[in-house]
Design an enzyme around this catalytic site. Structure first.
Site, PDB file in Angstrom:
ATOM      1  N   PHE A  44     -89.582  31.420  31.968  1.00  0.00           N
ATOM      2  CA  PHE A  44     -90.007  30.495  33.031  1.00  0.00           C
ATOM      3  C   PHE A  44     -91.431  30.730  33.481  1.00  0.00           C
ATOM      4  CE2 PHE A  44     -89.582  33.749  36.163  1.00  0.00           C
ATOM      5  CZ  PHE A  44     -88.424  34.446  35.872  1.00  0.00           C
ATOM      6  N   HIS A 130     -85.858  42.565  39.131  1.00  0.00           N
ATOM      7  CA  HIS A 130     -86.452  41.373  39.730  1.00  0.00           C
ATOM      8  C   HIS A 130     -85.431  40.483  40.423  1.00  0.00           C
ATOM      9  CE1 HIS A 130     -90.085  41.910  36.796  1.00  0.00           C
ATOM     10  NE2 HIS A 130     -90.114  42.734  37.819  1.00  0.00           N
ATOM     11  N   CYS A 162     -74.867  28.442  59.130  1.00  0.00           N
ATOM     12  CA  CYS A 162     -75.752  28.531  60.299  1.00  0.00           C
ATOM     13  C   CYS A 162     -76.996  27.652  60.194  1.00  0.00           C
ATOM     14  CB  CYS A 162     -76.166  29.993  60.527  1.00  0.00           C
ATOM     15  SG  CYS A 162     -77.436  30.555  59.394  1.00  0.00           S
TER      16      CYS A 162
HETATM   17 ZN    ZN Z   1     -76.652  31.377  57.398  1.00  0.00          ZN
END
Ligand code: ZN
Length: 247
Positions: A44, A130, A162
């Site tokens: 990539f 990584h 959240c």
């Molecule tokens: Zn969250």
């Protein structure tokens, strides 16, 4: 150690690799991008023809921490398109390494790749220097999301619990490597008697540094192109990595 020979014939390399692994007490494998490209995963970090049609920035820019913070949507476009490859399959190198761990011969895989193919092949102790595209973490509550979940979202993904920003658990340019992972990798390398380095030119930090911890008796490099460490190796297999592990 060092001053070893170079084998270019894949079949001969596999035979010699197998013989040396039989002889070794504990083996560690250190792998780079070449292990993944042998599974058909494009690097990539590289640019190809399609790249320029799709992206305005070079990969090293798009893989930066600053870019993630300031161009999050474009980052995710790149991430989904170029970094996640869900249909990639482990190749013979991944499979053989998992088998060697199962047999108690291999103690750890240390990898620079983020595709999770070693685990897919069955490897258990994998130090992912990584990070991994298979962990994507809410920056607010710590909830972890899979690569599949990311592929099912659009634009900038936000936490279902959240609403926080989700960030890949991948080390971007400008970010430091996870200390626990680095220490684990260094310890594994320091305590094996055979180290096989595969699919990496060893020029990228921290590869070269970690190899310094090796204190064993057999250093083998499997890489199509020459590396700066070749002269220190006991054996160099200058051939396709999947073929070198076909034994
Ligand atoms: Zn969250």
């Amino acid at each position: 150690m060092g001053g070893g020979r170079t084998i270019t014939d894949p079949q001969q390399a596999a035979q010699e690799l197998s013989r040396r692994i039989d002889r070794a007490k504990s083996v560690v494998f250190f792998g780079g991008a070449g292990v993944s490209t042998a599974s058909g995963i494009p690097d990539f970090r590289s640019e190809d023809g399609l790249y320029h049609q799709k992206f305005k920035y070079p990969p090293e820019t798009m893989l930066g921490h600053d870019f993630f913070m300031t161009h999050t949507e474009e980052f995710y476009d790149f991430y989904r398109n170029r970094m996640i490859a869900l249909d990639a399959k482990p190749n013979q190198a991944h499979l053989k390494l998992a088998q060697l761990e199962e047999q108690g011969k291999l103690t750890a895989v240390v990898t620079q790749n983020i595709d999770g193919l070693h685990q897919k092949a069955g490897s258990k102790r994998v130090y992912e220097l990584h990070g991994s595209v298979h962990r994507n973490i809410c920056q607010k509550c710590g909830a972890v999301y899979s690569a599949e979940w990311i592929m099912g979202t659009e634009g900038v993904p936000h936490c279902e619990k959240c609403g926080g920003l989700v960030k890949p658990d991948v080390v971007l340019y400008g970010e430091s490597l996870d200390e626990g992972t680095l220490i684990g990798a260094a310890k594994a390398i320091a305590s094996c008697d055979m180290l096989i380095i595969g699919g990496t030119s060893l020029v990228v930090y921290p590869a070269a540094g970690l190899v310094q911890y090796f204190n064993g008796s057999d250093l083998v490099i499997v890489n199509k192109q020459p590396t700066p460490q070749d002269s220190a190796a006991d054996l160099v297999c200058a051939c396709d990595i999947a073929k070198a592990f076909d034994f």
